[in-house]
Motif scaffolding. Structure first.
Motif, short mmCIF file in Angstrom:
data_model
loop_
_atom_site.label_atom_id
_atom_site.label_comp_id
_atom_site.label_asym_id
_atom_site.label_seq_id
_atom_site.Cartn_x
_atom_site.Cartn_y
_atom_site.Cartn_z
N LEU A 346 0.91 -1.16 -0.03
CA LEU A 346 0.18 0.06 -0.07
C LEU A 346 0.75 1.01 -0.14
O LEU A 346 1.64 1.28 0.90
CB LEU A 346 -0.69 -0.09 1.27
N PRO A 347 0.58 2.11 -1.06
CA PRO A 347 1.66 3.26 -1.17
C PRO A 347 1.22 4.22 0.32
O PRO A 347 0.28 4.42 0.80
CB PRO A 347 1.38 3.75 -2.40
N PRO A 348 2.18 5.06 0.46
CA PRO A 348 1.99 6.11 1.50
C PRO A 348 0.70 7.10 1.24
O PRO A 348 0.51 7.19 0.17
CB PRO A 348 3.13 7.10 1.14
N HIS A 349 -0.15 7.32 2.10
CA HIS A 349 -1.35 7.91 2.36
C HIS A 349 -2.12 6.96 1.25
O HIS A 349 -3.37 7.54 1.11
CB HIS A 349 -1.14 9.32 1.57
N GLY A 350 -1.80 5.90 0.91
CA GLY A 350 -2.76 5.19 0.20
C GLY A 350 -4.21 4.91 0.67
O GLY A 350 -5.40 5.06 -0.19
N ILE A 351 -4.69 4.54 1.91
CA ILE A 351 -5.77 4.20 2.42
C ILE A 351 -5.80 5.04 3.80
O ILE A 351 -4.98 4.73 4.64
CB ILE A 351 -5.95 2.59 2.63
N ARG A 352 -6.89 5.69 3.90
CA ARG A 352 -7.27 6.50 5.13
C ARG A 352 -8.64 6.47 5.46
O ARG A 352 -9.47 6.22 4.77
CB ARG A 352 -6.53 7.87 5.09
N PHE A 353 -8.73 6.47 6.95
CA PHE A 353 -10.36 6.62 7.31
C PHE A 353 -10.53 8.19 7.35
O PHE A 353 -11.74 8.70 7.01
CB PHE A 353 -10.54 5.96 8.51
N SER A 354 -9.46 9.14 7.83
CA SER A 354 -9.86 10.44 7.79
C SER A 354 -9.17 11.10 6.95
O SER A 354 -8.32 10.71 6.21
CB SER A 354 -9.21 11.12 9.24
N ALA A 355 -9.51 12.38 6.82
CA ALA A 355 -9.08 13.48 5.52
C ALA A 355 -7.80 14.03 5.69
O ALA A 355 -6.97 14.36 5.08
CB ALA A 355 -10.19 14.42 5.29
N ASP A 356 -7.54 14.32 7.17
CA ASP A 356 -6.48 14.81 7.48
C ASP A 356 -5.15 14.22 7.18
O ASP A 356 -5.12 12.98 7.45
CB ASP A 356 -6.66 15.38 8.90
N VAL A 357 -4.04 14.86 7.05
CA VAL A 357 -2.90 14.27 6.80
C VAL A 357 -1.62 14.54 7.85
O VAL A 357 -1.81 15.55 8.15
CB VAL A 357 -2.26 14.39 5.44
#
Ligand code: GDD
Ligand code: MG
Length: 357
Positions: A346-357
């Motif tokens: 899975l690439p960096p930031h590829g799957i998240r639950f929240s929008a903030d980084v």
């Protein structure tokens, strides 16, 4: 001490519910708190005074014998009996009949973690002059198990395997005592379910089937989350085992692991051989298999991280299973039952639950 009792452990069947957790071992041999899961059950059998154990399996016998050998290192005599095709639970028990000589035989589902007093189960069997005795426990949701009501005398009145409408919260804990002749009466050479055929048949023929209910530690290890909780219980000493390769505590750290001093590892986590845990990482109640790498500030909560898998910087994996050699890229967030197949990247930031980084 149960010197005059033999044990049968069922470790065959399809066992697909954990796949694909890891490709490195079949379920009974999955490292759990540092040793194959089965080692914990064998240690309890040994502690109860039983010497002879027959492993009934439909896998290659080498899967087990390469590790446990003849059992002498554990103080046991282990024999391996392999089915040509899976014969089911009852068929698996029948298949080992000719290897048994004791009058009373303890039979175990090999995927249960329990703290039951085995001597007390055998005592109930003998006191009630039963043909078969079942260890029973109470659970919140009995639907995934064999529901087993008993009467005031502790006599089993029905056996309802995986019923949607269970009449009681009392279930089959997957540990039985059989008179040896009862095992002989199971049909030979075809698949038989002990739950759907043998127990109902015994009840309708008027056999005495007793229930032994207790409140000792008990957990079925059928799902990955059961496994991760059970493993943490073993590490913390909540689930008893004589096979733990170290003292009980917040974590079990195996050889070659490198944990940054600012990382927090707790909740009964197992840190496998040669695992690396980075700066500020937080690991809670998890299983990190050999060679896994957890990056700086990553969080691993009640998760299974497969052998050689990587959780990169600031990623979060919570109640998830990461297959062997998979990579969870930096800042990914995986939660709640997700499974990443072995070797997936899975690439960096590829799957998240929240929008903030
Ligand atoms: N040798 C052999 N051959 N063993 C088998 C076979 C087979 O064909 N099929 C299953 N087994 C073994 C499994 O390896 C496991 O250790 C045990 O028998 C039970 O099978 P599972 O497939 O895990 O059944 P379950 O968990 O859905 O339900 C059973 O366990 C519950 C408690 O954990 C039932 O016995 C339920 O009644 C019980 O409540
Ligand atoms: Mg099971």
């Amino acid at each position: 001490m149960l010197h005059d009792v033999e044990a049968v452990v069922l470790v065959g069947g399809k066992g697909t519910r954990l796949r694909p957790l890891t490709l490195s071992a079949p379920k009974p041999m999955l490292p759990t708190a540092g040793v194959p899961f089965l080692a914990h059950l064998l240690s309890r059998i040994r502690e109860a005074g039983v010497r002879r154990v027959v492993l009934g399996t439909s896998y290659l016998a080498e899967t087990f014998s390469d590790h446990f050998g003849d059992g002498s290192a554990l103080g046991l005599e282990i024999e391996y009996v392999v089915e040509n095709e899976p014969l089911g639970t009852g068929g698996g028990i029948r298949n080992v009949y000719k290897h048994l000589s004791a009058d009373d035989v303890l039979v175990f589902n090999g995927d249960v973690l329990a703290g039951t007093d085995l001597t007390a189960v055998v005592d109930t069997h003998r006191r009630t002059k039963a043909d078969a005795t079942l260890h029973l426990v109470r659970v919140q949701d009995p639907r995934a198990f064999g529901c087993v009501p008993t009467d005031d005398d502790g006599r089993v009145t029905a056996f309802l395997e995986k019923t949607e409408d269970p009449p009681t919260d009392q279930i089959n804990a997957g540990c039985y005592v059989f008179r040896r002749e009862v095992i002989e009466s199971i049909p030979e050479g075809r698949p038989v379910s002990v739950e759907r055929e043998t127990f109902p048949g015994l009840l309708s023929s008027g056999a005495r089937v007793s229930g032994h209910v207790d409140v000792a530690y008990w957990r079925d290890m059928g799902t990955p989350m059961d496994l991760v909780r059970g493993s943490a219980d073993l590490v913390r000493g909540v689930a008893p085992s004589a096979a733990l390769p170290g003292p009980t505590g917040e974590s079990l750290v195996l050889e070659g692991a490198r944990i940054h001093p600012t990382a927090r590892v707790a909740g009964g986590t197992t840190v496998g051989r040669n695992v690396t845990i980075g700066k500020g990482a937080r690991i809670e109640g998890s299983m990190l298999f050999d060679g896994a790498v957890v990056g700086d500030n990553a969080r691993v909560l009640h998760a299974v991280v497969g052998a050689g898998a990587r959780i990169d910087e600031s990623a979060l994996v919570s109640e998830t299973v990461i297959g062997d050699r998979a990579v969870v890229g930096a800042h990914c967030e995986l939660r709640h039952g997700m499974r990443v197949w072995p070797d997936v990247v899975l690439p960096p930031h590829g799957i998240r639950f929240s929008a903030d980084v």
